[in-house]
Write an enzyme that holds these catalytic residues in place. Sequence first.
Site, mmCIF file in Angstrom:
data_model
loop_
_atom_site.group_PDB
_atom_site.id
_atom_site.type_symbol
_atom_site.label_atom_id
_atom_site.label_comp_id
_atom_site.label_asym_id
_atom_site.label_seq_id
_atom_site.Cartn_x
_atom_site.Cartn_y
_atom_site.Cartn_z
ATOM 1 N N ALA A 183 0.799 -1.224 0.000
ATOM 2 C CA ALA A 183 0.000 0.000 0.000
ATOM 3 C C ALA A 183 0.833 1.277 0.000
ATOM 4 O O ALA A 183 0.450 2.276 -0.588
ATOM 5 C CB ALA A 183 -0.915 -0.037 1.215
ATOM 6 N N ARG A 184 1.973 1.231 0.665
ATOM 7 C CA ARG A 184 2.755 2.468 0.837
ATOM 8 C C ARG A 184 3.639 2.777 -0.355
ATOM 9 O O ARG A 184 4.310 3.816 -0.378
ATOM 10 C CB ARG A 184 3.617 2.337 2.085
ATOM 11 C CG ARG A 184 4.625 1.207 2.027
ATOM 12 C CD ARG A 184 5.219 0.968 3.398
ATOM 13 N NE ARG A 184 6.077 -0.218 3.447
ATOM 14 C CZ ARG A 184 6.577 -0.701 4.575
ATOM 15 N NH1 ARG A 184 6.288 -0.127 5.730
ATOM 16 N NH2 ARG A 184 7.343 -1.768 4.552
ATOM 17 N N ARG A 240 1.569 -1.314 4.823
ATOM 18 C CA ARG A 240 2.050 -2.155 3.720
ATOM 19 C C ARG A 240 1.033 -3.212 3.257
ATOM 20 O O ARG A 240 0.834 -3.443 2.071
ATOM 21 C CB ARG A 240 3.326 -2.878 4.191
ATOM 22 C CG ARG A 240 3.781 -4.047 3.328
ATOM 23 C CD ARG A 240 5.004 -4.685 3.969
ATOM 24 N NE ARG A 240 5.359 -5.971 3.401
ATOM 25 C CZ ARG A 240 6.298 -6.156 2.469
ATOM 26 N NH1 ARG A 240 6.948 -5.133 1.972
ATOM 27 N NH2 ARG A 240 6.578 -7.363 2.043
ATOM 28 N N ARG A 258 3.089 -12.424 -0.128
ATOM 29 C CA ARG A 258 3.544 -13.671 0.502
ATOM 30 C C ARG A 258 2.411 -14.699 0.519
ATOM 31 O O ARG A 258 2.522 -15.725 1.157
ATOM 32 C CB ARG A 258 3.991 -13.426 1.955
ATOM 33 C CG ARG A 258 5.155 -12.475 2.118
ATOM 34 C CD ARG A 258 6.462 -13.053 1.571
ATOM 35 N NE ARG A 258 7.585 -12.166 1.832
ATOM 36 C CZ ARG A 258 7.851 -11.064 1.109
ATOM 37 N NH1 ARG A 258 7.102 -10.760 0.069
ATOM 38 N NH2 ARG A 258 8.884 -10.307 1.415
ATOM 39 N N SER A 314 8.262 -0.632 -4.873
ATOM 40 C CA SER A 314 9.373 0.265 -4.592
ATOM 41 C C SER A 314 9.906 -0.104 -3.209
ATOM 42 O O SER A 314 9.200 -0.745 -2.441
ATOM 43 C CB SER A 314 8.926 1.726 -4.612
ATOM 44 O OG SER A 314 8.178 2.054 -3.461
ATOM 45 N N GLU A 389 11.671 -3.092 -8.358
ATOM 46 C CA GLU A 389 11.638 -2.152 -7.238
ATOM 47 C C GLU A 389 12.078 -0.828 -7.856
ATOM 48 O O GLU A 389 13.205 -0.701 -8.340
ATOM 49 C CB GLU A 389 12.628 -2.582 -6.147
ATOM 50 C CG GLU A 389 12.358 -3.971 -5.559
ATOM 51 C CD GLU A 389 11.238 -3.995 -4.527
ATOM 52 O OE1 GLU A 389 10.906 -2.942 -3.972
ATOM 53 O OE2 GLU A 389 10.692 -5.082 -4.289
#
Length: 424
Positions: A183-184, A240, A258, A314, A389
Amino acid sequence: MKLLVAFSSALALATAASIATPPRPAKKSYDGYKVFRVAVGPEINRINALVDKYDLKTWKGAPRAGAYADIVVPPAQAAAFRADVADLEVITMHQDLGAAIADESSFSVYAAGSANATWFNSYHAYSDHLQFLRDLQSSFPSQSEIVTAGNSLNGNPITAIHFWGSAGKGVKPAIVLHGTVHAREWISTMVVEYLGYNLLTNYATSAEIKSFVDKYDFYIFPVVNPDGFLYTQSSDRLWRKNRQSTSGSTCIGHDINRNWPYQWSVTGGASTDPCAEDFKGRAQSDAPETTALVAWLKTTKANQGLKLFIDYHSYSQLFMTPYGYSCTTVSAKNTELQALAKGAVAAIKATHGLTYQYGPICSTIYKATGSSVDFVNDVVGSDYTFTTELRDTGNNGFVLPASQIVPTGEETYAALRYLLLNMK
Ligand code: 0X9
Ligand code: ZN
């Protein structure tokens, strides 16, 4: 006048709603918080002990020897923590994390119907992202549609814009670009939108882009974790996971990256603790977002084939290939995947000079089980599967200034373009 009326009745409704709804907890403040990047060598036990002692959050997993640990420190502990690591190499990533978040959160107002390039000058509210996608779609009504892969736990549609070229809808192999699993990681939302916007709005004027869109159907999912993303905007910028509870625990959230149903039981690449940032869930695919995406990807593959899947995250500047679950098993087409990843990072470098590393997930970043890439590569069977990333390497981390959205979009497009030109 009509607008004013609509606005004031919306205001009346909003006021009525705020009387009826219990007050929401205040948004978590990061004012005065520091983020330190500590180079961890043989002092690994000492760093772990400090993280425990001060009950600190780390941004890129647990500290590991030979890597940087990016550690968030509340103002009250900052001086003591800094003194404890005075003998180590330490960079201050954020002097005042709250100030950086405030700066990044000054969204420009989005007027419905104005999907143009100025969108990429700031970050945006979730509802505006949905409106932007709808507006983009209505600018290309015969060439695009809005689709959803199903709903999140809280009933938010996992939304994509789907577009196609001259052959028409649904007949060419799919390319799926997938952002904001975590989410972040706000830059991933903007970059995935940038890629879609660039392809769709330049179709009519660029022969090269026309050739890409005529060859593949694109499915652009800027936010696959809408509940978590909404929570980063209402309550905690650094959230997150999704927003799922787990019986027997008061902690919220399953890590969608995960939770995918492939090699989920392998140990060492995820946490079984519901309070951990990388909590794998109680069972594979127990997150509704995972279940929805699994079904949608399988159906899409069966209907039209799946050429390429990229999961955008990221930060760290990495361009990665399967696998996350094992550092010794490599994909059957590993040689070709590494050659493509190498070309993609060269294309990134040629854009604004930034260096991205590349390689298989497990040996490039860390072991991660139940990640989307392994599932899509081996179970769905995408011809090509990558994850990146995005920026940066540790000046700003998750809170990347809005001025970097466009350059990150440009270099990420260069990587995608390289793949589109070079995939067999
Ligand atoms: O932990 C993860 O899921 C990824 N890092 S992140 O900081 N974005 O959370 C690394 C795992 C590799 N897999 C993907 N990037 N998909
Ligand atoms: Zn991530």
